[in-house]
Design a protein around this motif. Structure first.
Motif, short mmCIF file in Angstrom:
data_model
loop_
_atom_site.label_atom_id
_atom_site.label_comp_id
_atom_site.label_asym_id
_atom_site.label_seq_id
_atom_site.Cartn_x
_atom_site.Cartn_y
_atom_site.Cartn_z
N LEU A 144 0.81 -1.22 0.00
CA LEU A 144 0.00 0.00 0.00
C LEU A 144 0.84 1.27 0.00
O LEU A 144 0.29 2.37 0.12
N LYS A 145 2.16 1.13 -0.13
CA LYS A 145 3.03 2.31 -0.13
C LYS A 145 2.73 3.18 -1.35
O LYS A 145 2.77 2.70 -2.49
N GLN A 146 2.45 4.45 -1.11
CA GLN A 146 2.12 5.35 -2.22
C GLN A 146 3.35 5.61 -3.08
O GLN A 146 4.46 5.76 -2.58
N GLY A 147 3.12 5.65 -4.38
CA GLY A 147 4.21 5.97 -5.30
C GLY A 147 5.13 4.82 -5.62
O GLY A 147 6.21 5.02 -6.16
N GLU A 148 4.74 3.58 -5.28
CA GLU A 148 5.55 2.42 -5.60
C GLU A 148 4.70 1.36 -6.31
O GLU A 148 3.50 1.25 -6.05
N LEU A 149 5.34 0.61 -7.18
CA LEU A 149 4.66 -0.50 -7.84
C LEU A 149 4.76 -1.73 -6.95
O LEU A 149 5.82 -2.03 -6.42
N TYR A 150 3.69 -2.45 -6.79
CA TYR A 150 3.72 -3.71 -6.04
C TYR A 150 2.69 -4.68 -6.63
O TYR A 150 3.06 -5.63 -7.30
N VAL A 151 1.41 -4.40 -6.39
CA VAL A 151 0.37 -5.26 -6.97
C VAL A 151 0.47 -5.26 -8.49
O VAL A 151 0.26 -6.29 -9.14
N ARG A 184 9.40 -4.50 -9.91
CA ARG A 184 9.53 -4.08 -8.52
C ARG A 184 10.88 -3.40 -8.28
O ARG A 184 10.97 -2.38 -7.57
N ALA A 185 11.94 -3.95 -8.86
CA ALA A 185 13.27 -3.35 -8.72
C ALA A 185 13.30 -1.97 -9.36
O ALA A 185 13.90 -1.03 -8.81
N GLY A 186 12.66 -1.83 -10.51
CA GLY A 186 12.59 -0.52 -11.16
C GLY A 186 11.88 0.50 -10.30
O GLY A 186 12.25 1.68 -10.26
N SER A 187 10.86 0.06 -9.59
CA SER A 187 10.14 0.97 -8.70
C SER A 187 11.03 1.40 -7.54
O SER A 187 11.01 2.57 -7.13
N LEU A 188 11.84 0.47 -7.02
CA LEU A 188 12.71 0.79 -5.89
C LEU A 188 13.88 1.68 -6.30
O LEU A 188 14.27 2.59 -5.56
N VAL A 189 14.44 1.42 -7.48
CA VAL A 189 15.64 2.14 -7.90
C VAL A 189 15.32 3.44 -8.61
O VAL A 189 15.92 4.50 -8.33
N TRP A 190 14.38 3.38 -9.54
CA TRP A 190 14.10 4.56 -10.38
C TRP A 190 12.76 5.23 -10.08
O TRP A 190 12.38 6.18 -10.74
N GLY A 191 12.05 4.71 -9.10
CA GLY A 191 10.80 5.34 -8.72
C GLY A 191 9.65 5.13 -9.67
O GLY A 191 8.74 5.96 -9.74
N TRP A 192 9.67 4.04 -10.43
CA TRP A 192 8.54 3.75 -11.33
C TRP A 192 7.26 3.66 -10.51
O TRP A 192 7.22 3.07 -9.42
N SER A 193 6.20 4.23 -11.04
CA SER A 193 4.93 4.20 -10.32
C SER A 193 3.78 4.39 -11.28
O SER A 193 3.98 4.82 -12.43
#
Length: 205
Positions: A144-151, A184-193
């Motif tokens: 549920l973290k805003q601004g991150e890809l997960y689901v 998921r890694a792209g979201s953590l490293v580059w802020g994909w959202s």
């Protein structure tokens, strides 16, 4: 061991590591470590199996419990060596997400379930364990973290299993795990959202 069994064991192991690391941040005892490791490692697979009317994996084969408990013991004695346990949780969780999504979607696909069920089982298996872990630990769930890809990562990764009849189940599972982790890694490293909802003031008519 089948490909799905290997994926299930890997998902239990890596998710259990994240659960034990959360327990270390809360400074719990060894039993607390085991509880969080089992809850996180087995939660997603248990939900999947119950929804698909299967015997939960850890009841059918106690080795899954042994893997989760082994992860708890390992982290209990080594967590202090990590420079940032939260960073380790994020990356281990990303790896576990990829493997668990492939396992969940693969089980549904092997049972001949339709595409929509394959997608739902991939998402449920990948997200449920981590969600339980964070809720019990009284933390904002990563899902549920805003601004991150997960689901989104789990859903897109699960789509790869729909190509199993073309490329084969093993290749499709590998593609699923790699695609889920990469997003998921792209979201953590580059802020994909994904775009988020922004409320607007009501119109004055």
């Amino acid at each position: 061991m089948t490909v799905i069994s290997i994926l299930d064991h890997a998902a239990v192991l890596v998710f259990a590591l994240t659960g034990a690391l959360v327990a270390s941040r809360a400074q719990l005892d060894l039993i607390g470590f085991g509880f969080f490791a089992c809850l996180t490692g087995l939660g997603g697979g248990t939900l999947r199996d119950l929804l698909l009317d299967r015997t939960p994996i850890w009841i059918d084969s106690p080795t899954y419990l042994a893997v989760a408990c082994g992860a708890a013991i390992l982290v209990f004695f080594t967590a202090h060596m990590l420079e940032s346990r939260y960073r380790a949780i994020l990356w281990l969780d990303a790896a576990a997400l990829g493997v668990a999504v492939a396992a969940g979607a693969g089980v549904a696909q092997a049972m001949g379930q339709p595409g929509t069920i394959i997608l739902v089982m991939g998402v449920a298996t990948g997200c449920a364990g981590g969600l339980m872990r964070d809720v019990v630990a009284n933390e904002v769930p990563l899902v549920l973290k805003q601004g991150e890809l997960y689901v989104t990562c789990a859903l897109v990764g699960s789509l790869a299993l729909l190509f199993a009849p073309i490329v084969g189940a093993s290749v499709a599972s590998l593609l699923c795990a790699c695609l889920t982790f990469a997003l998921r890694a792209g979201s953590l490293v580059w802020g994909w959202s994904m775009p988020t909802y922004k409320p607007r003031p009501p119109r004055q008519d």
